[in-house]
Design an enzyme around this catalytic site. Structure first.
Site, PDB file in Angstrom:
ATOM      1  CB  THR A  34      -0.935  -0.013   1.230  1.00 33.16           C
ATOM      2  OG1 THR A  34      -1.751  -1.176   1.147  1.00 33.16           O
ATOM      3  CG2 THR A  34      -1.820   1.220   1.290  1.00 33.16           C
ATOM      4  CG  HIS A  88      -0.674   0.241  -4.454  1.00 31.00           C
ATOM      5  ND1 HIS A  88      -0.634   0.033  -5.813  1.00 31.00           N
ATOM      6  CD2 HIS A  88      -0.851  -0.978  -3.904  1.00 31.00           C
ATOM      7  CE1 HIS A  88      -0.788  -1.260  -6.063  1.00 31.00           C
ATOM      8  NE2 HIS A  88      -0.911  -1.898  -4.917  1.00 31.00           N
TER       9      HIS A  88
HETATM   10 ZN   LIG Z   1      -0.152  -2.819   5.018  1.00 28.49          ZN
END
Ligand SMILES: [Zn+2]
Ligand SMILES: [Zn+2]
Length: 328
Positions: free
Chosen positions: A39, A42
């Site tokens: 994440t 990202h």
């Molecule tokens: Zn995570």
């Protein structure tokens, strides 16, 4: 204090920030370690949202240095892991117990200051006591493990099931081990990378294959790649009456295609899994039990100064083993 601050996509900097002070109901932590998550990558690439100016990092823990108003002084000096996902407590989802589906969900390290820092303030309700005798790297695994536990619960793996895990990144390697603990008769892993397949075998997978080598017939397929073609393949590889768990984080604009009739006719269940509701304490208990092989899950250990280059993909392979930032 030193902290890694998000200034916009492609712009993450190590900065000197004033030391935060705990407000009412909060504690100040000396951060021991914080994991680098897909994440975070990202967010760096602009593929997932985060507040500009936020300190990144959501997989962390440390020692309580100070407590705010209303928090017991008994908390001082305690070693704790952090659940970074904050729910509001009053929206309809929260009232139904679906705290992770909170309509006002916020996360430390995304919307509020996180753990890529020497110190962090977190709500006291978000910490879980962590044993003294486990290494700093392990405290960073509490959040990812809690997410994997929620996924495994939703997948409903039963003793004797044949399970396939697509993707042998850090999450896939944890899911392989949870499937084994849940009693799977056989756990296969699919990943194009030979290095990641070797890690999967070290984590107890019965076989590790290239995606194109797979044949249908699994009772449970866990998609942990974030790759659309893997999801499309998962629906074909699952046997009639089986379950596909959508665990990977896919780009927001992605659209998958599959045969609705095959779904219907073969009674496939497709289940999504998001974050870690009510699983943090179990994650700590499981790590304490030492029943997981975490050596093969871990990757590079880096410093706060290394984080921008790591997120940019310039150094350290976050896909092969979990990269952990130690705040020293
Ligand atoms: Zn995570
Ligand atoms: Zn809510």
């Amino acid at each position: 204090m030193k902290a890694v601050v998000f200034h916009g996509s492609g712009d993450v900097r190590v900065s000197e920030l004033p030391e935060p002070e705990p407000g009412a109901g909060e504690v100040l932590l000396a951060v021991e370690g914080c994991g680098v998550c897909g994440t975070d990558v990202h967010i760096y690439r602009g593929e997932a949202p985060a507040r500009t100016g936020v300190v990144l990092g959501h997989e962390f823990g440390g020692r309580i240095l100070a407590v705010g108003e209303g928090v017991s002084r008994e908390a001082l000096g305690r070693r704790v892991a952090v659940n970074p996902n904050l729910n509001c407590g009053y929206c309809p989802s929260c009232r139904e117990g679906n705290i992770h589906l909170c309509l006002n969900l916020r996360a430390l390290g995304v919307d509020l200051p996180g753990g890529f820092a020497e110190k962090a303030v977190v709500p006291a309700l978000q910490v879980e006591l962590f044993p003294e005798d486990l290494p700093s790297e392990t405290i960073t695994l509490v959040e990812p493990l809690a997410c994997a536990l929620h996924g495994l619960d939703l997948a409903g793996v039963r003793p004797g099931d044949d399970v396939l895990v697509q993707g042998a990144g850090p999450m896939g390697l944890i899911l392989v081990q949870l499937a084994r603990l849940a009693g799977a008769a056989k756990v296969a892993v699919a990943d194009p990378s030979p290095a990641r397949r070797a890690r999967a075998l070290a984590c107890g997978a019965d076989e590790a294959l290239r995606p194109e080598e797979l044949a249908p017939g699994y009772g449970v397929v866990i998609e942990a790649t974030g790759n659309r073609s893997a999801l499309e393949q998962a629906l074909v590889l699952t046997k009639g009456g089986g379950t596909v768990l959508l665990f990977g984080v896919h780009p927001r604009e992605d659209v998958a295609s599959f045969s609705p009739q095959a779904f219907y006719r073969r009674e496939i269940r497709l289940v999504g899994s998001f974050t870690n509701p009510h699983t943090t304490a179990r994650a700590v208990a499981l790590l304490s039990s030492r029943r997981l092989i975490m050596d093969s899950v871990m990757g590079a250990t880096i410093s706060l100064d290394d984080v921008p280059a790591c997120l940019a993909g310039l150094r350290y392979d976050t896909g092969t083993g979990k990269t952990v930032v130690l705040a020293r």
